[in-house]
Structure formats: structure tokens, C-alpha cells
Design a protein around this motif. Structure first.
Motif, PDB file in Angstrom:
ATOM      1  N   ILE A  42       0.836  -1.210   0.000  1.00  0.00           N
ATOM      2  CA  ILE A  42       0.000   0.000   0.000  1.00  0.00           C
ATOM      3  C   ILE A  42       0.869   1.257   0.000  1.00  0.00           C
ATOM      4  O   ILE A  42       0.609   2.214  -0.725  1.00  0.00           O
ATOM      5  N   LEU A  43       1.935   1.217   0.813  1.00  0.00           N
ATOM      6  CA  LEU A  43       2.846   2.350   0.861  1.00  0.00           C
ATOM      7  C   LEU A  43       3.437   2.609  -0.524  1.00  0.00           C
ATOM      8  O   LEU A  43       3.550   3.755  -0.972  1.00  0.00           O
ATOM      9  N   SER A  80      -1.098   0.631   9.716  1.00  0.00           N
ATOM     10  CA  SER A  80      -1.846   1.062   8.540  1.00  0.00           C
ATOM     11  C   SER A  80      -2.645   2.329   8.825  1.00  0.00           C
ATOM     12  O   SER A  80      -2.864   3.140   7.933  1.00  0.00           O
ATOM     13  N   ILE A  81      -3.071   2.515  10.071  1.00  0.00           N
ATOM     14  CA  ILE A  81      -3.782   3.758  10.388  1.00  0.00           C
ATOM     15  C   ILE A  81      -2.813   4.931  10.321  1.00  0.00           C
ATOM     16  O   ILE A  81      -3.118   5.980   9.757  1.00  0.00           O
ATOM     17  N   LYS A  82      -1.611   4.714  10.851  1.00  0.00           N
ATOM     18  CA  LYS A  82      -0.601   5.777  10.764  1.00  0.00           C
ATOM     19  C   LYS A  82      -0.275   6.080   9.307  1.00  0.00           C
ATOM     20  O   LYS A  82      -0.127   7.236   8.922  1.00  0.00           O
ATOM     21  N   MET A  83      -0.165   5.034   8.518  1.00  0.00           N
ATOM     22  CA  MET A  83       0.100   5.217   7.086  1.00  0.00           C
ATOM     23  C   MET A  83      -1.025   6.015   6.438  1.00  0.00           C
ATOM     24  O   MET A  83      -0.794   6.906   5.642  1.00  0.00           O
ATOM     25  N   TYR A  84      -2.251   5.652   6.793  1.00  0.00           N
ATOM     26  CA  TYR A  84      -3.392   6.340   6.216  1.00  0.00           C
ATOM     27  C   TYR A  84      -3.385   7.810   6.615  1.00  0.00           C
ATOM     28  O   TYR A  84      -3.607   8.701   5.783  1.00  0.00           O
ATOM     29  N   GLU A  85      -3.089   8.054   7.898  1.00  0.00           N
ATOM     30  CA  GLU A  85      -3.097   9.440   8.370  1.00  0.00           C
ATOM     31  C   GLU A  85      -2.004  10.267   7.724  1.00  0.00           C
ATOM     32  O   GLU A  85      -2.225  11.427   7.370  1.00  0.00           O
ATOM     33  N   SER A  86      -0.838   9.667   7.565  1.00  0.00           N
ATOM     34  CA  SER A  86       0.251  10.448   6.981  1.00  0.00           C
ATOM     35  C   SER A  86      -0.048  10.718   5.499  1.00  0.00           C
ATOM     36  O   SER A  86       0.221  11.805   4.983  1.00  0.00           O
ATOM     37  N   SER A 114     -11.181  -6.240   1.976  1.00  0.00           N
ATOM     38  CA  SER A 114     -11.231  -7.394   2.868  1.00  0.00           C
ATOM     39  C   SER A 114     -10.227  -7.243   4.014  1.00  0.00           C
ATOM     40  O   SER A 114     -10.025  -8.138   4.812  1.00  0.00           O
ATOM     41  N   TYR A 115      -9.581  -6.097   4.061  1.00  0.00           N
ATOM     42  CA  TYR A 115      -8.610  -5.831   5.132  1.00  0.00           C
ATOM     43  C   TYR A 115      -9.148  -4.729   6.022  1.00  0.00           C
ATOM     44  O   TYR A 115      -9.375  -3.618   5.564  1.00  0.00           O
ATOM     45  N   ASN A 116      -9.393  -5.049   7.288  1.00  0.00           N
ATOM     46  CA  ASN A 116      -9.912  -4.023   8.180  1.00  0.00           C
ATOM     47  C   ASN A 116      -8.902  -3.675   9.261  1.00  0.00           C
ATOM     48  O   ASN A 116      -8.769  -4.384  10.250  1.00  0.00           O
ATOM     49  N   PRO A 117      -8.163  -2.582   9.056  1.00  0.00           N
ATOM     50  CA  PRO A 117      -7.096  -2.242   9.998  1.00  0.00           C
ATOM     51  C   PRO A 117      -7.625  -1.649  11.294  1.00  0.00           C
ATOM     52  O   PRO A 117      -6.898  -1.455  12.235  1.00  0.00           O
ATOM     53  N   PHE A 118      -8.929  -1.378  11.323  1.00  0.00           N
ATOM     54  CA  PHE A 118      -9.433  -0.613  12.458  1.00  0.00           C
ATOM     55  C   PHE A 118      -9.652  -1.461  13.707  1.00  0.00           C
ATOM     56  O   PHE A 118     -10.125  -0.986  14.711  1.00  0.00           O
TER      57      PHE A 118
END
Lengths: 202, 202
Positions: A60-61, A117-123, A106-110
Motif C-alpha cells: 500500500i505504501l 496502517s492507520i498511521k500510514m493512512y493518516e500520513s 477485505s482488510y480491516n485495519p481498524f
């Protein structure tokens, strides 16, 4: 192993993993599948990426970085700030589609609020906001937009667009997005950016 | 049993159920808890509502109807279409908070795409869109808004506001919404309606 070689290998694994994730979705992919795709022993694969989640984050990154590069080039080609905002939204939608194809639905990081992955999403989200900010500044400077667009508008736009994606994700049954749903989402995004531009235009 | 009495009893059960759902959340509430709250045998309770999900739907439907009545009264008090739109968004947020308090966050109806609750949600959403439509028409007629606001804008507004709620739901860890999150959501909703009004104002 030499560091450059190692970086290269990592990228090869990520590219192979993308293919496999795109084929089976996150939840159904195994490290075995990826090692077969790479024609590489599982032990070596685990040396580079200790878990499937790890490798998924790297994939994803990688996509995020590719998107940012592509976006930079695309924005340079647009003449006005208005065109840039529209191009941004359009390209961001394509990126979303790519992530869906990678199996992100199908991937739920929450399940884990501290997850990588949340940090990745936020950045990534911060980078998006910065991009919108600089486009708006350009429009303020060249007189396309009003001279003082509210400071929170770039963040708001990113969140509104994100919310529209979430609405659509909620209605999806499988792991893919059919063309009808894609069109619906695209229409809403285009209307949103038009609304946004109308509100800030001079 | 006489039909009026039966309707009355149903409403009493719904009111009791609301209290219990609000106390424990959807997932932790049992029919036992509700029958205790009602001081009613479980068999009689099941006569009115065969399942907990059934009763929960009735409770939400009740809340939706209350909201629509309250909204109607509130809108009559506002003078301009702009004030009406703002009042709508503010009241809709309060309603969301009430549903969260009922434990809706621990209830995920999307496991079944044909479920009653999805139909309930969709029919409620249509009513929301109709309300926004009639406010906009009023603004078009009295010259507050441009004479031909795009036909899809009412639906878009409802979806944008919905998307902001979904974003917030995703970040919640427990079953409740703390005041910081509430304020954030409120700010974003206010900014959204301001943006929307700016875009359609004359």
C-alpha cells in the motif's frame, strides 16, 4: 547481502505481492501464494517481510508513493487551480479503485487503533491536504479564488471525498466495485469538487 | 386484544426498550432485560416483538418519526431558507447522537443487504432529501439561492453529511462518542453547510 540488492529484492517482492493480492484479495492471499509467484523460498520471503500484514502495508505504501509521484506530474500539466482541483479528485478516485483491486476491502485495519496502517493512512491524508492547500494558495494568488479561503477547507474537502468513498464501501457486497457503483461515486465526487469550487471562486 | 390497546402496549414496549438499549447498547441488551424493564412476561414480549432485532428496528423507526415531527416544527420557526438548512444540519447531528446512544454502533445491519434496517435507512434518507429539496425550492423562489440549483444537490448534501458521520464512526473505539469527537463532527458539518450555501447563494 548488499543493501542495494536488498532494496531491489524488496521491491520485486512488493510487485509480486500486489499481483497476488489483486488476484485473491487480502484475506485469501497466503505467504505461500506470494512465494510461489516470486519463485522464492518461504524462508527468504519471511526474511524480508515477517508477516502478510507487513507485506500488505509495504504494497500500500508503494501504491501511495506511486500515486503521489503521478499526481505531481499530472498537476504540472494543468493550467488553472480549478483544473488542478478537478484533476486531483479524478486521479484520487482512480487510486481508490486500485486499492480496492489490491483487496483493501477485505482488510480491516481498524481492529487495532495503533496499527501501522492507520498511521500510514493518516500520513497519506496529511499529504493530500497539503496538496489541496497548495493548489488553493495558487488560486488565491492568481485571483481565481477568493483571497482568503477558510483555512480548514482543504481538510474539509479531503474528508468529504473520503466520506463519499466510505458510503460506497458500505454498500459493496463483494470485494470488487462494479462499474455502476464506480460511476455513481465518480458523479458524486465531481459534483462535490464543482460545489467546492463554486463556493471559493472569485 | 383490542387494536388500540395493542398499539399502546407496543409503544410502551418501544419506550422501555429505548431505555435499555441506551443503557447496554444493542449487542449487550437481551429480551430478558427489556421484559424486566417493562415488568412483563417474556412470552408477552415475544408476542409483540418476535426478536430483539425486530424491537430494535421498531425503536429506531420510532426515533426517526420523532425526529421528522420535531424537524417540521423547528423548520417552521426559521425565517430564511439559509437558516432552515443550518437548523436541519444541527438537528440531524443531535439525532445521530441519539441513535449512537441507543447503541446503533454495536449493531451492524450490513451483514444482510436485504435487511429491514437498510430499507428503513433508505426510506429515511429519501425523506431527508425531500426535506432539503423543499427548503432549496423555497430559497430559489424567494431569491436567496440561485434560480436553478442543480437537481442532484439535495441528495449530494445528504450524502456528504452521511459520509462525515461514517468517518467519525470509523474512528470510535467504544460504543459512545466523546465530546471532542462530537465537536469535531459538528464543526465539519457546519463548515459543509456553509460551503453548500456559499455555492448556491445568489
Amino acid at each position: 547481502m548488499n543493501e542495494t540488492l536488498s532494496k531491489e529484492k524488496e521491491e520485486q517482492i512488493i510487485l509480486a505481492a500486489r499481483k497476488v493480492f489483486a488476484r485473491f484479495g487480502y484475506s485469501k492471499t497466503t505467504m505461500e501464494d506470494i512465494s510461489v509467484e516470486m519463485d522464492m523460498g518461504k524462508a527468504s520471503l519471511y526474511y524480508y517481510f515477517p508477516t502478510k500484514e507487513n507485506l500488505f502495508h509495504a504494497a500500500i505504501l508503494y501504491e501511495q508513493e506511486e500515486f503521489i509521484k503521478r499526481m505531481g506530474l499530472l498537476l504540472k500539466k494543468q493550467k488553472t487551480a480549478e483544473e488542478k482541483l478537478k484533476a486531483y479528485v479524478e486521479e484520487r478516485l482512480k487510486f481508490f479503485q486500485e486499492l480496492v483491486n489490491l483487496g483493501t476491502l477485505s482488510y480491516n485495519p481498524f481492529h487495532n487503533k495503533q496499527s501501522v496502517s492507520i498511521k500510514m493512512y493518516e500520513s497519506f491524508s496529511e499529504k493530500e491536504i497539503d496538496t489541496i492547500k497548495s493548489i488553493i494558495q495558487e488560486g488565491e494568488m492568481n485571483g481565481e479564488f477568493m483571497s482568503s479561503v477558510p483555512a480548514h477547507y482543504p481538510g474539509l474537502l479531503v474528508h468529504l471525498i473520503h466520506g463519499l468513498r466510505l458510503r460506497i464501501i458500505k454498500t459493496l457486497t463483494g470485494s470488487a466495485m462494479d462499474s455502476k457503483v464506480y460511476k455513481e461515486l465518480r458523479n458524486e465526487m465531481i459534483m462535490t469538487i464543482d460545489l467546492f469550487i463554486k463556493a471559493i471562486k472569485n
